[in-house]
Design an enzyme around this catalytic site. Sequence first.
Site, PDB file in Angstrom:
ATOM      1  N   LYS A  49      -2.542   1.215 -24.907  1.00 37.46           N
ATOM      2  CA  LYS A  49      -3.033   0.938 -25.935  1.00 37.46           C
ATOM      3  C   LYS A  49      -1.601   1.466 -26.915  1.00 37.46           C
ATOM      4  O   LYS A  49      -0.635   0.613 -27.003  1.00 37.46           O
ATOM      5  CB  LYS A  49      -3.986   2.190 -26.440  1.00 37.46           C
ATOM      6  CG  LYS A  49      -5.198   1.997 -25.459  1.00 37.46           C
ATOM      7  CD  LYS A  49      -6.237   2.962 -25.887  1.00 37.46           C
ATOM      8  CE  LYS A  49      -7.541   2.278 -25.049  1.00 37.46           C
ATOM      9  NZ  LYS A  49      -7.986   3.308 -23.958  1.00 37.46           N
ATOM     10  N   THR A  73      -4.755   6.573 -21.301  1.00 44.51           N
ATOM     11  CA  THR A  73      -4.437   5.353 -20.903  1.00 44.51           C
ATOM     12  C   THR A  73      -3.314   4.948 -21.132  1.00 44.51           C
ATOM     13  O   THR A  73      -2.532   5.781 -21.719  1.00 44.51           O
ATOM     14  CB  THR A  73      -5.464   4.085 -21.533  1.00 44.51           C
ATOM     15  OG1 THR A  73      -5.463   4.305 -22.707  1.00 44.51           O
ATOM     16  CG2 THR A  73      -6.922   4.443 -20.927  1.00 44.51           C
ATOM     17  N   ASP A 112      -7.905  14.190 -23.885  1.00 45.72           N
ATOM     18  CA  ASP A 112      -7.667  12.727 -23.643  1.00 45.72           C
ATOM     19  C   ASP A 112      -7.154  11.873 -24.850  1.00 45.72           C
ATOM     20  O   ASP A 112      -7.698  11.890 -26.118  1.00 45.72           O
ATOM     21  CB  ASP A 112      -9.317  12.258 -23.536  1.00 45.72           C
ATOM     22  CG  ASP A 112      -9.174  10.553 -23.328  1.00 45.72           C
ATOM     23  OD1 ASP A 112      -8.222  10.079 -23.307  1.00 45.72           O
ATOM     24  OD2 ASP A 112     -10.255  10.033 -22.950  1.00 45.72           O
ATOM     25  N   GLU A 168      -0.674   4.783  -0.304  1.00 51.20           N
ATOM     26  CA  GLU A 168      -1.535   5.955  -0.244  1.00 51.20           C
ATOM     27  C   GLU A 168      -0.758   7.456   0.045  1.00 51.20           C
ATOM     28  O   GLU A 168       0.037   7.317   1.013  1.00 51.20           O
ATOM     29  CB  GLU A 168      -2.629   5.754   0.535  1.00 51.20           C
ATOM     30  CG  GLU A 168      -3.734   4.757   0.303  1.00 51.20           C
ATOM     31  CD  GLU A 168      -4.889   4.598   1.256  1.00 51.20           C
ATOM     32  OE1 GLU A 168      -5.041   5.735   1.988  1.00 51.20           O
ATOM     33  OE2 GLU A 168      -5.462   3.877   1.202  1.00 51.20           O
ATOM     34  N   TYR A 218       0.757  -1.185   0.007  1.00 50.77           N
ATOM     35  CA  TYR A 218       0.065   0.026  -0.039  1.00 50.77           C
ATOM     36  C   TYR A 218       0.718   1.280  -0.125  1.00 50.77           C
ATOM     37  O   TYR A 218       1.936   1.073   0.749  1.00 50.77           O
ATOM     38  CB  TYR A 218      -0.859   0.000   1.211  1.00 50.77           C
ATOM     39  CG  TYR A 218      -2.436  -0.501   1.039  1.00 50.77           C
ATOM     40  CD1 TYR A 218      -3.052   0.523   0.075  1.00 50.77           C
ATOM     41  CD2 TYR A 218      -3.050  -1.467   1.537  1.00 50.77           C
ATOM     42  CE1 TYR A 218      -4.419   0.237  -0.138  1.00 50.77           C
ATOM     43  CE2 TYR A 218      -4.144  -1.731   1.099  1.00 50.77           C
ATOM     44  CZ  TYR A 218      -5.085  -0.798   0.143  1.00 50.77           C
ATOM     45  OH  TYR A 218      -6.329  -1.295  -0.195  1.00 50.77           O
ATOM     46  N   ARG A 263      -2.002  -1.935 -18.107  1.00 52.25           N
ATOM     47  CA  ARG A 263      -3.289  -1.309 -18.068  1.00 52.25           C
ATOM     48  C   ARG A 263      -3.253  -0.202 -17.119  1.00 52.25           C
ATOM     49  O   ARG A 263      -2.871  -0.570 -15.870  1.00 52.25           O
ATOM     50  CB  ARG A 263      -4.551  -2.357 -17.893  1.00 52.25           C
ATOM     51  CG  ARG A 263      -4.593  -3.306 -18.911  1.00 52.25           C
ATOM     52  CD  ARG A 263      -5.677  -4.194 -18.679  1.00 52.25           C
ATOM     53  NE  ARG A 263      -7.133  -3.368 -19.293  1.00 52.25           N
ATOM     54  CZ  ARG A 263      -7.461  -3.465 -20.459  1.00 52.25           C
ATOM     55  NH1 ARG A 263      -6.716  -4.087 -21.492  1.00 52.25           N
ATOM     56  NH2 ARG A 263      -8.288  -2.551 -21.043  1.00 52.25           N
TER      57      ARG A 263
HETATM   58  N1  DSN Z   1     -12.323   0.947 -24.407  1.00 48.20           N
HETATM   59  C1  DSN Z   1     -11.261   1.742 -24.935  1.00 48.20           C
HETATM   60  C2  DSN Z   1     -11.157   1.405 -26.422  1.00 48.20           C
HETATM   61  O1  DSN Z   1     -11.229   0.432 -26.677  1.00 48.20           O
HETATM   62  O2  DSN Z   1     -11.070   2.239 -27.254  1.00 48.20           O
HETATM   63  C3  DSN Z   1     -11.764   3.066 -24.720  1.00 48.20           C
HETATM   64  O3  DSN Z   1     -11.540   3.367 -23.246  1.00 48.20           O
END
Ligand code: DSN
Length: 421
Positions: A227, A224, A198, A54, A52, A233
């Site tokens: 990707k 994120t 974003d 925090e 942990y 993730r």
């Molecule tokens: N679920 C994602 C995507 O596939 O684009 C977006 O967060």
Amino acid sequence: MITPLEKYDPQIYELLRQEAARQSACIRLIPSENYVSKAVMAATGSCLTNKYAEGYPGKRYYEGQQVTDLVETLAIERAQKLFKVDHANVQSHSGAVANLAAYSAVAAPGETIMGLALPYGGHLSHGWKVNFTSKIFNSVSYELDPVTGQFDFNKIEELAMKHKPKVIISGASAYPRIIDFKSFGEIAKRVGAYHLSDIAHISGLVVAGLHPSPVPYADIVSTTTHKTLRGPRGGMLLCKAGLADAIDKAVFPGLQGGPHMHTISALAVALKEADSPEFVEYAKQIIKNAKVLADCLLEKGFNLFTGGTDNHLILIDLRNKNIPGKKLAKALDRARIETNYNTIPGDPAKPFNPNGLRIGTPAITTRGMKEEQMKIVASLIARVAENVDNEEVIAQVGRESLLLCSQFPVPEHFIMPAGTH
Ligand code: DSN
């Protein structure tokens, strides 16, 4: 060798083995997915899952942070360098949480946020009506130009003038073209809004210098990490120095408790990987592959939203083929080609049964596929589309997909061999 997992929980072991086999034996075209490196995978599955932490480096609410502080500081510094940004928060558990934290850092409940509508390629967390963000904030959605499929900045500004949002969101989950972050930033300035960009889908392309960065034009950038960036993730927030405190407080204690330190260590690894000439070459190839795949699909009579792509993603409009997106996605899955059905901007169909198919090249590019293989992939997709009710043809395409996969194995460097988890 019998691993502890295999011995203790053979059911989960077997399921993980099956998933590793599935990922290696199918052509993965979901544009938001990838294969992480063995180094990222190793950090994800490390002892940091036990800890942990925090708080933030140097200011925690639990003892024993000798190592976690160093890990998180490394991740922050690498993110700041790579994205050329004043401040990075690496604790968000996901992109959706990162967005919610960003809104709550600069807007009060009931104030207005304005983002791209979900059926036009926006994300749920950009204030779409079924999402919690639209319950807390007053949400206004803008759409794309129905003819060009591009952002209509006059209309966006008109809407912003009318609703005076506190936050204007740029960025999308299904947009195949370059996004003009500068224009979004200018509109936000004129109406006195914060600009949140974003870049979840394109962050790998941004750090490779292949898509303009929003950093000079946005107050806050969210992404994120799994990707095109090819990390574990998770989510991340980047911002100007003046907002650093508000962003950090919004993530913790505002929305989250303990950060996932194992994920943060894996993110640090991924950011190191992304800060390399090899990653720039990888990102270049993602785009080359997407462009060739788009051209080949056009030759095969597919309609593409906006007529092609500038990034990693292609949105196929199936209305001329008269095949629902879900039906084709399921047939392709049986042929070992993994895609996702998606709305097409202006599509009257519901998101659960839309007329589009969304595909992309990040994962197959990690496997080493190049332009030549994109021609094959396009023709496999076309054969399934032409024979969507013919299981014999679908099975034959499946055998050919498997052959292609066997010629481009997931690099040993990039995936833990089954049994070593
Ligand atoms: N679920 C994602 C995507 O596939 O684009 C977006 O967060």
